[in-house]
Design an enzyme around this catalytic site. Sequence first.
Site, mmCIF file in Angstrom:
data_model
loop_
_atom_site.group_PDB
_atom_site.id
_atom_site.type_symbol
_atom_site.label_atom_id
_atom_site.label_comp_id
_atom_site.label_asym_id
_atom_site.label_seq_id
_atom_site.Cartn_x
_atom_site.Cartn_y
_atom_site.Cartn_z
ATOM 1 N N LYS A 1 -92.026 -42.496 -97.949
ATOM 2 C CA LYS A 1 -90.681 -42.362 -97.597
ATOM 3 C C LYS A 1 -90.113 -44.160 -97.379
ATOM 4 C CE LYS A 1 -87.531 -40.483 -95.070
ATOM 5 N NZ LYS A 1 -86.422 -40.960 -95.943
ATOM 6 N N LYS B 1 -95.192 -49.529 -91.381
ATOM 7 C CA LYS B 1 -94.144 -49.196 -90.224
ATOM 8 C C LYS B 1 -94.315 -47.640 -89.828
ATOM 9 C CE LYS B 1 -90.095 -50.304 -91.312
ATOM 10 N NZ LYS B 1 -88.645 -50.210 -91.896
ATOM 11 N N LYS C 1 -90.109 -47.383 -101.422
ATOM 12 C CA LYS C 1 -88.938 -48.207 -101.622
ATOM 13 C C LYS C 1 -88.636 -48.110 -102.961
ATOM 14 C CE LYS C 1 -86.338 -50.292 -98.567
ATOM 15 N NZ LYS C 1 -86.386 -50.044 -97.216
ATOM 16 N N THR D 1 -81.241 -47.399 -86.795
ATOM 17 C CA THR D 1 -82.065 -48.374 -86.904
ATOM 18 C C THR D 1 -81.556 -49.430 -85.934
ATOM 19 O OG1 THR D 1 -82.346 -47.941 -89.117
ATOM 20 C CG2 THR D 1 -82.399 -50.313 -88.405
ATOM 21 N N SER E 1 -85.327 -40.330 -89.667
ATOM 22 C CA SER E 1 -85.064 -39.900 -91.154
ATOM 23 C C SER E 1 -86.009 -38.755 -91.040
ATOM 24 C CB SER E 1 -85.507 -41.020 -92.142
ATOM 25 O OG SER E 1 -84.527 -41.396 -92.582
HETATM 26 P P1 NAD Z 1 -75.972 -53.380 -94.613
HETATM 27 O O1 NAD Z 1 -75.481 -53.320 -96.034
HETATM 28 O O2 NAD Z 1 -75.314 -52.246 -93.871
HETATM 29 O O3 NAD Z 1 -75.681 -54.580 -94.040
HETATM 30 C C1 NAD Z 1 -76.125 -55.996 -94.435
HETATM 31 C C2 NAD Z 1 -75.182 -57.011 -93.720
HETATM 32 O O4 NAD Z 1 -75.680 -58.174 -94.142
HETATM 33 C C3 NAD Z 1 -73.805 -56.918 -94.110
HETATM 34 O O5 NAD Z 1 -72.961 -57.529 -92.911
HETATM 35 C C4 NAD Z 1 -73.893 -58.122 -95.198
HETATM 36 O O6 NAD Z 1 -72.496 -59.031 -95.319
HETATM 37 C C5 NAD Z 1 -74.936 -59.163 -94.654
HETATM 38 N N1 NAD Z 1 -75.549 -60.247 -95.564
HETATM 39 C C6 NAD Z 1 -75.841 -59.692 -96.864
HETATM 40 N N2 NAD Z 1 -76.419 -60.942 -97.168
HETATM 41 C C7 NAD Z 1 -76.197 -61.843 -96.380
HETATM 42 C C8 NAD Z 1 -76.809 -62.979 -96.343
HETATM 43 N N3 NAD Z 1 -77.323 -63.828 -97.396
HETATM 44 N N4 NAD Z 1 -76.985 -64.067 -95.198
HETATM 45 C C9 NAD Z 1 -76.039 -63.332 -94.168
HETATM 46 N N5 NAD Z 1 -75.608 -62.102 -93.846
HETATM 47 C C10 NAD Z 1 -75.990 -61.375 -95.077
HETATM 48 O O7 NAD Z 1 -77.299 -53.066 -94.609
HETATM 49 P P2 NAD Z 1 -78.354 -52.655 -93.230
HETATM 50 O O8 NAD Z 1 -78.437 -51.046 -93.576
HETATM 51 O O9 NAD Z 1 -77.635 -53.169 -92.015
HETATM 52 O O10 NAD Z 1 -79.632 -53.625 -93.571
HETATM 53 C C11 NAD Z 1 -80.002 -54.606 -93.152
HETATM 54 C C12 NAD Z 1 -81.420 -54.968 -93.150
HETATM 55 O O11 NAD Z 1 -81.867 -54.200 -92.334
HETATM 56 C C13 NAD Z 1 -82.028 -54.994 -94.424
HETATM 57 O O12 NAD Z 1 -83.161 -56.078 -94.422
HETATM 58 C C14 NAD Z 1 -82.522 -53.547 -94.492
HETATM 59 O O13 NAD Z 1 -83.954 -53.439 -95.389
HETATM 60 C C15 NAD Z 1 -83.069 -53.263 -92.803
HETATM 61 N N6 NAD Z 1 -83.164 -52.233 -92.593
HETATM 62 C C16 NAD Z 1 -82.228 -51.345 -92.474
HETATM 63 C C17 NAD Z 1 -82.241 -50.041 -92.185
HETATM 64 C C18 NAD Z 1 -81.076 -48.941 -92.143
HETATM 65 O O14 NAD Z 1 -81.431 -47.759 -91.723
HETATM 66 N N7 NAD Z 1 -79.975 -49.272 -92.582
HETATM 67 C C19 NAD Z 1 -83.686 -49.206 -91.899
HETATM 68 C C20 NAD Z 1 -84.488 -50.498 -91.780
HETATM 69 C C21 NAD Z 1 -84.520 -51.774 -92.110
#
Ligand code: NAD
Length: 443
Positions: free
Chosen positions: A83, A107, A119, A203, A371
């Site tokens: 997953k 995780k 992934k 999340t 999920s």
């Molecule tokens: P998203 O695309 O919704 O948001 C990402 C945010 O980060 C945006 O606001 C973007 O502008 C900002 N960003 C991108 N590059 C950047 C940088 N260099 N410096 C500062 N800000 C920056 O993504 P998300 O789904 O919120 O995921 C964010 C993180 O959380 C990732 O590392 C992802 O792997 C992790 N994550 C997300 C989920 C999920 O369900 N969405 C689950 C587990 C982990």
Amino acid sequence: MTTKVDLKDQHSEREMDNDLLADALVRLSTIAKHLNISSHTLQALSQPLCTLTSYISIRKDNGESAYFKAYRCRYNSLLGPTKGGIRFHPSVDQSEVEALALWMTLKCAAVNVPFGGAKGGISVNAKSLSALELERLSRSYVRAMADFIGPQTDIPAPDMYTNERVMGWMMDEYETIKRVKAPDVITGKPLVFGGSVGRTGATGTGAFLCIEALAKKRNWQKHKQTVAVQGFGNGGAQCALLLQKAGYKVVAVSDSKGAIYSPEGLDILSILYEKQKSRQLKAVYCENSVCELVSHKVLTNEELLALDVDILIPAAVAGVITEANAGLVKAGTIVEIANGPVSAAADSILHEKGVFVIPDILANAGGVIVSYFEWCQNRQGELWSEEQVTTKLSDYIHKAFEQGWQRHVSTNIDMRDAIYAQALERLTLAIEAHGTHDYFNAN
Ligand code: NAD
């Protein structure tokens, strides 16, 4: 049995600086050395099961072809079908995808969800594509990966720059190729296609529940706790919103363009509104649809990480806190919503400074937990209520946090080590259930 497998040595030929998998394996090896982890377990986690790479193409709106590198890694399936999310980002490469898949493995094990880790991703700047090009790209990805993913083998989900609409296109393409209805092939899809209530905010909600659990342990007065959030996306914005509603003072948020900071505290709901309307981060206060600009400072993302706040939440990309800037961190607590925001080399610096880290494999696990609920609902043909989802999510997070906390307190190890120990023990049980070398020798 003590550790004999040195993951660091196995990957010594890798360029450590920009190799996320090498960094992830160094951390795993270092933590395993403190703990009594079976060498069988470390061996099983030293490499991914398999990674499929593909060079996919789409027809652009102007008629030209465009090509992209696409990846899907199934890292380990000891605990169940694999997953993990699919991300669209220019930084995506094989090492990043494999590191993220290793963390998914840990995780799922840490929070007791019966999945292995995977992934996927495409190296692309999603913002440069039109909506139609994005749809073609999502469908092209599934055409390349259709025999690799599946409801009982490998189940994708959203990640950075992918969302429920992208998951809907991907599910539709998979069903077209396989000529079956298969909502359980993907999670984080639109509700109308069998998505789960609560998945989009899961999340951020999971991270919020971890902070609340810590607040109880520490008897925090919430209005005195200041918070900075790097990355105002799906995970970061939802967590910021819940924290503000619960009484914490969120003083800084950022996106890829930079940060805004107001020591008086920001109004997160208005900023969300402004971000959706103008695609910009501004400290605003809105009543109905009328918004007023409120006084705030503009900072860089690097400055946000060094703010004098109580809680720092990196929720954007990996590797933002490294050996080079860990010394500048002033926050007493870091909550890792992003995957791998702290490099392995920064761990010991933060430890020395007494920073308490809630690690990514717990702090951002809310997404994979809901999920899992979505997949269960699809396979049973059920639709759970929001209350059912919220209560169950809270149970999973609290159980995992509490187990980690008890180990952290009773054995005096960092919370990251405690949560890793939890995950590695569960994976070891699965290996032992298959029968180990010692078991077969004894017979
Ligand atoms: P998203 O695309 O919704 O948001 C990402 C945010 O980060 C945006 O606001 C973007 O502008 C900002 N960003 C991108 N590059 C950047 C940088 N260099 N410096 C500062 N800000 C920056 O993504 P998300 O789904 O919120 O995921 C964010 C993180 O959380 C990732 O590392 C992802 O792997 C992790 N994550 C997300 C989920 C999920 O369900 N969405 C689950 C587990 C982990």
